[in-house]
Write a protein that holds these residues in place. Structure first.
Motif, PDB file in Angstrom:
ATOM      1  N   ALA A 146      -7.998  20.594  -5.485  1.00  0.00           N
ATOM      2  CA  ALA A 146      -7.180  20.943  -6.649  1.00  0.00           C
ATOM      3  C   ALA A 146      -7.534  22.324  -7.160  1.00  0.00           C
ATOM      4  O   ALA A 146      -8.670  22.799  -7.021  1.00  0.00           O
ATOM      5  N   ASN A 148      -7.679  24.045 -10.805  1.00  0.00           N
ATOM      6  CA  ASN A 148      -7.727  23.687 -12.230  1.00  0.00           C
ATOM      7  C   ASN A 148      -8.125  24.937 -13.003  1.00  0.00           C
ATOM      8  O   ASN A 148      -9.249  25.423 -12.864  1.00  0.00           O
ATOM      9  N   TRP A 161      -9.600  16.521 -13.211  1.00  0.00           N
ATOM     10  CA  TRP A 161      -9.102  15.701 -12.116  1.00  0.00           C
ATOM     11  C   TRP A 161     -10.265  15.072 -11.380  1.00  0.00           C
ATOM     12  O   TRP A 161     -11.407  15.543 -11.475  1.00  0.00           O
ATOM     13  N   VAL A 174      -5.487  12.552 -12.612  1.00  0.00           N
ATOM     14  CA  VAL A 174      -5.391  13.807 -13.355  1.00  0.00           C
ATOM     15  C   VAL A 174      -5.228  13.500 -14.834  1.00  0.00           C
ATOM     16  O   VAL A 174      -4.487  12.580 -15.209  1.00  0.00           O
ATOM     17  N   CYS A 285       0.474  17.089 -10.906  1.00  0.00           N
ATOM     18  CA  CYS A 285       0.461  18.370 -11.615  1.00  0.00           C
ATOM     19  C   CYS A 285       0.495  18.138 -13.122  1.00  0.00           C
ATOM     20  O   CYS A 285       1.277  17.308 -13.602  1.00  0.00           O
ATOM     21  N   ALA A 310      -2.133  23.776  -3.015  1.00  0.00           N
ATOM     22  CA  ALA A 310      -2.234  23.858  -4.474  1.00  0.00           C
ATOM     23  C   ALA A 310      -2.220  25.305  -4.941  1.00  0.00           C
ATOM     24  O   ALA A 310      -1.575  25.647  -5.942  1.00  0.00           O
ATOM     25  N   THR A 325      -3.339  22.299 -13.730  1.00  0.00           N
ATOM     26  CA  THR A 325      -3.977  21.577 -12.635  1.00  0.00           C
ATOM     27  C   THR A 325      -2.919  21.190 -11.613  1.00  0.00           C
ATOM     28  O   THR A 325      -1.870  20.649 -11.963  1.00  0.00           O
ATOM     29  N   ALA A 327      -3.276  19.064  -8.115  1.00  0.00           N
ATOM     30  CA  ALA A 327      -4.166  18.313  -7.224  1.00  0.00           C
ATOM     31  C   ALA A 327      -3.345  17.761  -6.063  1.00  0.00           C
ATOM     32  O   ALA A 327      -2.275  17.177  -6.272  1.00  0.00           O
TER      33      ALA A 327
END
Length: 334
Positions: A146, A148, A161, A174, A285, A310, A325, A327
């Motif tokens: 991910a 972030n 996450w 998430v 997301c 990502a 984020t 993931a």
């Protein structure tokens, strides 16, 4: 992850220092710090020379268990002209900028894991993972990663996450703390702690636990996707505006999250089940990512490393006004 803008040669040295600092913080020795610094220098230099400037993301992974080694991840993203022939660009001696043409080769040689996606007019994304002691990174049937990032101007991300892999199931979770900053981060971290108490439980059980446990906090939007690896079925549940998407051989499906805020209001907690075929991706997301994204515009990207996927989505669809984020869980065909 830390995000560094690299648009000028003067910023390459700063990228090198920050990457080395991240490596040192997770226990890399001097030799391995030097590898990380070299890779960061080459990636940042490429952003300036070939990408017309871009973004370098630097992050780390803690060891999964005893005997495991930490990992540093570097992800370079640009919207430059892209590569017409990736294979040619990876060969030592090939250059379009009058350089010796050894940069990408050096990155590959110093990294335990390397991946790239580029196309003319679509920019370039390059991923390098380095593991302390050069320990191998074996391929996995299920992998997850991910990006972030905090809202621009904030020190910490209000998102979080987590991923858990069992013998027959995998779960991706998430959380997006309400608002931004430290209090939002506190709520999302607490959501992760609650998830980890029973990460492979049914989504409804996880959501009820998280909803009850977040009452002392400002609350969060949360979602969990639980993949049954044998049955190839995703059980999904969400409270609030986390967007869940399945990308599989039989098409793209947007999964259903219900209105509410975990810890405050959740009129209904429910899970939905989705069968998946073949190689499949599960993408969760936070609302820092726009909703109009599609992998169809990136031929070949769906088969790349989850972190590369990502990163490309963040590069092209980040709203820039919120924590972010993205993931991605990838499950190979059985």
């Amino acid at each position: 992850m830390q995000s560094l803008t690299v648009a000028d040669p003067s910023q390459v040295a700063a990228a090198r220092r920050i990457a080395a600092t991240v490596a040192r913080a997770v226990g890399f020795g001097e030799v391995d710090q030097g590898r990380v610094a070299l890779v960061a220098t080459e990636l940042a230099g490429n952003l300036v020379r070939h990408g017309r400037g871009g973004q370098l993301l630097v992050g780390s992974q803690a060891p999964d268990g005893p005997g495991e080694a930490p990992v540093v991840e570097l992800l370079a993203l640009d919207r430059g002209p892209g590569m017409t022939d990736i294979a040619a660009c990876l060969r030592d001696g090939f250059s379009t900028a009058g350089t010796p043409g050894t940069g990408l080769g050096a990155i590959i040689r110093q990294s335990e894991n390397f991946d790239i996606h580029s196309a003319p007019g679509s920019g370039t994304a390059i991923l390098a993972r380095l593991r302390r002691g050069r320990a191998a990174l074996p391929p996995a049937a299920v992998s997850c990663a991910a990006v972030n990032l905090p809202k621009p101007g904030e020190e910490v991300s209000g998102d979080a996450w987590a991923f858990e892999l069992g013998a027959e199931t995998a779960a991706l979770f998430v959380a997006d703390g309400l608002g931004h900053g430290p209090l939002a981060a506190e709520a999302s971290r607490e959501a992760i702690r609650l998830f980890r108490r029973a990460p492979l439980a049914a989504p409804t059980e996880v959501l009820r636990s998280v909803h009850g446990g977040l009452r002392p906090t400002r609350g969060a939007a949360v979602a969990i996707a639980r993949l049954d690896l044998a049955a190839r079925v995703v059980a999904y549940g969400g409270i609030g505006n986390i967007a869940g998407t399945i990308v599989a051989a039989d098409g793209v499906r947007r999964m259903v999250s219900l209105n509410g805020t975990a810890g405050h209001t959740a009129r209904s907690i429910q899970e939905f089940r989705y069968p998946v075929l073949g190689l499949s991706l599960i993408v969760l997301c936070s609302d820092g990512l726009g909703t109009s994204w599609s992998l169809d515009r990136y031929p070949g990207l769906a088969s790349r490393d989850p972190l590369l996927i990502a990163g490309v989505l963040c590069r092209d669809f980040a709203r820039g006004t919120d924590d972010l984020t993205v993931a991605v869980l990838r499950a190979a065909a059985p």
